[in-house]
Structures are given as structure tokens and as C-alpha cells.
Design a protein around this motif. Structure first.
Motif, PDB file in Angstrom:
ATOM      1  N   LEU A  71     -78.436 -12.697  54.497  1.00  0.00           N
ATOM      2  CA  LEU A  71     -79.674 -12.488  55.249  1.00  0.00           C
ATOM      3  C   LEU A  71     -80.587 -13.706  55.177  1.00  0.00           C
ATOM      4  N   ARG A  72     -80.686 -14.308  54.023  1.00  0.00           N
ATOM      5  CA  ARG A  72     -81.579 -15.461  53.824  1.00  0.00           C
ATOM      6  C   ARG A  72     -80.876 -16.809  54.026  1.00  0.00           C
ATOM      7  N   GLU A  73     -79.628 -16.756  54.437  1.00  0.00           N
ATOM      8  CA  GLU A  73     -78.815 -17.962  54.644  1.00  0.00           C
ATOM      9  C   GLU A  73     -78.713 -18.790  53.368  1.00  0.00           C
ATOM     10  N   ALA A  74     -78.520 -18.096  52.271  1.00  0.00           N
ATOM     11  CA  ALA A  74     -78.306 -18.729  50.974  1.00  0.00           C
ATOM     12  C   ALA A  74     -76.816 -18.643  50.644  1.00  0.00           C
ATOM     13  N   SER A  86     -74.023 -19.213  40.476  1.00  0.00           N
ATOM     14  CA  SER A  86     -75.130 -19.994  41.029  1.00  0.00           C
ATOM     15  C   SER A  86     -75.556 -19.426  42.378  1.00  0.00           C
ATOM     16  N   PHE A  87     -76.806 -19.749  42.744  1.00  0.00           N
ATOM     17  CA  PHE A  87     -77.353 -19.402  44.046  1.00  0.00           C
ATOM     18  C   PHE A  87     -78.034 -20.649  44.599  1.00  0.00           C
ATOM     19  N   THR A  88     -77.811 -20.922  45.875  1.00  0.00           N
ATOM     20  CA  THR A  88     -78.450 -22.056  46.533  1.00  0.00           C
ATOM     21  C   THR A  88     -79.189 -21.550  47.754  1.00  0.00           C
ATOM     22  N   PHE A  89     -80.458 -21.946  47.847  1.00  0.00           N
ATOM     23  CA  PHE A  89     -81.292 -21.585  48.986  1.00  0.00           C
ATOM     24  C   PHE A  89     -82.048 -22.835  49.389  1.00  0.00           C
ATOM     25  N   GLY A  90     -81.808 -23.281  50.617  1.00  0.00           N
ATOM     26  CA  GLY A  90     -82.405 -24.538  51.051  1.00  0.00           C
ATOM     27  C   GLY A  90     -81.835 -25.675  50.231  1.00  0.00           C
ATOM     28  N   ASP A  91     -82.720 -26.480  49.654  1.00  0.00           N
ATOM     29  CA  ASP A  91     -82.260 -27.612  48.842  1.00  0.00           C
ATOM     30  C   ASP A  91     -82.348 -27.313  47.342  1.00  0.00           C
ATOM     31  N   ARG A  92     -82.511 -26.050  46.982  1.00  0.00           N
ATOM     32  CA  ARG A  92     -82.660 -25.682  45.574  1.00  0.00           C
ATOM     33  C   ARG A  92     -81.496 -24.813  45.110  1.00  0.00           C
TER      34      ARG A  92
END
Length: 156
Positions: A71-74, A86-92
Motif C-alpha cells: 500500500l505504501r510502496e515500501a 528489513s523495511f525500506t520506504f523511500g530512501d530510508r
């Protein structure tokens, strides 16, 4: 004869009306269960969150975390045991890690999870419930967070 035709037509119309009434009253539509899911970073700050996320009746805690990421494109990774790594969202990116301490011990950061404030991953000794084993119900809240443990490295 006219009277008979009129009565038959009235009966057909009445039967049709009853069928239409029954069809419109049909079965009660059931709403899909809704849950809340949150992922926290190692500082205890919300990294990803969804409130009232609609799910299917057989959705597990693991699947709802994956749905949040979609949903959040992570993105996420898992370790060899199938646990979130791990989780990546945007550049983090937030991920499990370890730090060597000056005293020779190791500080370990790993993901744990709670269901409705009940810890499902045990720290230290104990049994943990896998996210893939827990089917959610309406109103459940899944929280993925870091636990930090200081451990003494094995000597052998």
C-alpha cells in the motif's frame, strides 16, 4: 373470460413483485474486517502505518504487514527463517543489526511484534508465535517494533 385473464395477469404481476422484493432484500452484505498495522524504527518512531486496512477473513499478521508495504510502496526483506529482516520506504531503510560494544558484548537490534498489545515474540527464552500463524479479526492491531538486547558473545 376477461375476468380470468385479468386474474391470471394480476397473479403473475403479484408473483413477480414478490420475487423482486425478495431479491432486493437479499442476503446481508458482510463488511470486511479492518485492522491497524504499524511498523516502528529503532528509535521508537512510526515508520509505516495504516488504520482501518481492509483484509480478508483469513489474513495473517504477516500478510497484513506485507499489505501495508504494498500500500505504501515500501519493500521488505526476510531472513532465512522467514522473519522480517528489513523495511525500506523511500530512501530510508530500517533493518536488524548488531553493534560491538566497548565491553566486548554485542548490542542486537531485531524485530519483534505485538498483537493488540500482547507481545507475540518472546525475548530470551520462550516460545514465539509466528506472524504467519496468527489469523486476524476485525479491530486487531499489529505492531512491528525493534527490541534491543545486549548479549555476551559465545566463547567457543
Amino acid at each position: 373470460m376477461k375476468r380470468t385473464v385479468t386474474r391470471i395477469a394480476a397473479a403473475v404481476i403479484a408473483a413477480l413483485m414478490i420475487c423482486l422484493c425478495l431479491a432486493s432484500c437479499g442476503g446481508k452484505k458482510t463488511e470486511k474486517p479492518k485492522v491497524t498495522v504499524e511498523i516502528y524504527d529503532d528509535a521508537g518512531v512510526i515508520f509505516l502505518k495504516a488504520v482501518d486496512l481492509e483484509i480478508e477473513e483469513t489474513t495473517t499478521a504477516e500478510q497484513v504487514v506485507q499489505a501495508l508495504c504494498t500500500l505504501r510502496e515500501a519493500t521488505f526483506t526476510k531472513d532465512i527463517d522467514g522473519n522480517f529482516d528489513s523495511f525500506t520506504f523511500g530512501d530510508r531503510t530500517i533493518s536488524t543489526k548488531q553493534e560491538n560494544l566497548d565491553n566486548g558484548n554485542v548490542k542486537m537490534y531485531r524485530f519483534a511484534w505485538k498483537l493488540n498489545d500482547e507481545v507475540m515474540t518472546a525475548t530470551g527464552e520462550g516460545v514465539s508465535t509466528k506472524m504467519s500463524d496468527k489469523v486476524l479479526v476485525n479491530g486487531d492491531k499489529v505492531v512491528v517494533y525493534f527490541i534491543v538486547e545486549e548479549v555476551i558473545p559465545a566463547t567457543t
